[in-house]
Design a protein around this motif. Sequence first.
Motif, PDB file in Angstrom:
ATOM      1  N   ALA A  47     -11.194   7.267 -43.909  1.00 40.62           N
ATOM      2  CA  ALA A  47     -10.827   6.635 -45.180  1.00 40.62           C
ATOM      3  C   ALA A  47      -9.401   6.968 -45.618  1.00 40.62           C
ATOM      4  O   ALA A  47      -8.689   6.088 -46.095  1.00 40.62           O
ATOM      5  CB  ALA A  47     -11.828   7.003 -46.265  1.00 40.62           C
ATOM      6  N   ASP A  48      -8.971   8.214 -45.470  1.00 39.74           N
ATOM      7  CA  ASP A  48      -7.613   8.587 -45.895  1.00 39.74           C
ATOM      8  C   ASP A  48      -6.567   7.802 -45.112  1.00 39.74           C
ATOM      9  O   ASP A  48      -5.642   7.230 -45.678  1.00 39.74           O
ATOM     10  CB  ASP A  48      -7.365  10.087 -45.716  1.00 39.74           C
ATOM     11  N   GLU A  49      -6.736   7.773 -43.805  1.00 38.52           N
ATOM     12  CA  GLU A  49      -5.783   7.065 -42.955  1.00 38.52           C
ATOM     13  C   GLU A  49      -5.839   5.555 -43.211  1.00 38.52           C
ATOM     14  O   GLU A  49      -4.801   4.896 -43.333  1.00 38.52           O
ATOM     15  CB  GLU A  49      -6.065   7.359 -41.483  1.00 38.52           C
ATOM     16  N   ASP A  50      -7.026   5.001 -43.287  1.00 36.48           N
ATOM     17  CA  ASP A  50      -7.169   3.562 -43.531  1.00 36.48           C
ATOM     18  C   ASP A  50      -6.626   3.177 -44.904  1.00 36.48           C
ATOM     19  O   ASP A  50      -6.002   2.129 -45.062  1.00 36.48           O
ATOM     20  CB  ASP A  50      -8.629   3.128 -43.404  1.00 36.48           C
ATOM     21  N   PHE A  51      -6.846   4.022 -45.904  1.00 37.15           N
ATOM     22  CA  PHE A  51      -6.305   3.773 -47.243  1.00 37.15           C
ATOM     23  C   PHE A  51      -4.781   3.719 -47.200  1.00 37.15           C
ATOM     24  O   PHE A  51      -4.160   2.805 -47.750  1.00 37.15           O
ATOM     25  CB  PHE A  51      -6.777   4.864 -48.214  1.00 37.15           C
ATOM     26  N   THR A  52      -4.173   4.690 -46.527  1.00 40.67           N
ATOM     27  CA  THR A  52      -2.718   4.748 -46.430  1.00 40.67           C
ATOM     28  C   THR A  52      -2.181   3.532 -45.687  1.00 40.67           C
ATOM     29  O   THR A  52      -1.203   2.911 -46.115  1.00 40.67           O
ATOM     30  CB  THR A  52      -2.268   6.042 -45.724  1.00 40.67           C
ATOM     31  N   ARG A  53      -2.815   3.180 -44.594  1.00 41.56           N
ATOM     32  CA  ARG A  53      -2.370   2.010 -43.816  1.00 41.56           C
ATOM     33  C   ARG A  53      -2.494   0.727 -44.633  1.00 41.56           C
ATOM     34  O   ARG A  53      -1.608  -0.122 -44.611  1.00 41.56           O
ATOM     35  CB  ARG A  53      -3.168   1.891 -42.529  1.00 41.56           C
ATOM     36  N   LEU A  54      -3.604   0.590 -45.341  1.00 36.15           N
ATOM     37  CA  LEU A  54      -3.815  -0.615 -46.139  1.00 36.15           C
ATOM     38  C   LEU A  54      -2.789  -0.722 -47.257  1.00 36.15           C
ATOM     39  O   LEU A  54      -2.198  -1.782 -47.490  1.00 36.15           O
ATOM     40  CB  LEU A  54      -5.238  -0.619 -46.710  1.00 36.15           C
TER      41      LEU A  54
END
Length: 95
Positions: A47-54
């Motif tokens: 979630a942290d990585e996907d949130f940042t990418r999004l």
Amino acid sequence: MVRKYKVNRNFGCVGCDVQKKAEYKQKISKRFFTKNEDTVLLNSCNADEDFTRLWTLKESVLKFTGEGISGGLSRYDFSDCICKGSFEKFGLKFT
């Protein structure tokens, strides 16, 4: 320190922003992302990585189109990109 980079291409110019990896917070996700994106993030193993990418993708697209983030990040839905890991198709490289 982990840094994320976003590249915004417009008329042959290249822009680069440095984005620190952010912690996923559902309160922020619900406020700025679409319902589909929020649901995908809520169920993500990264979630942290996907949130940042999004967030980075949305900022780049809105800068590229000239719309800017003031009109709202939820104007575009990129939940497909999170599910398929296809951020790179937009010319974004994350290191």
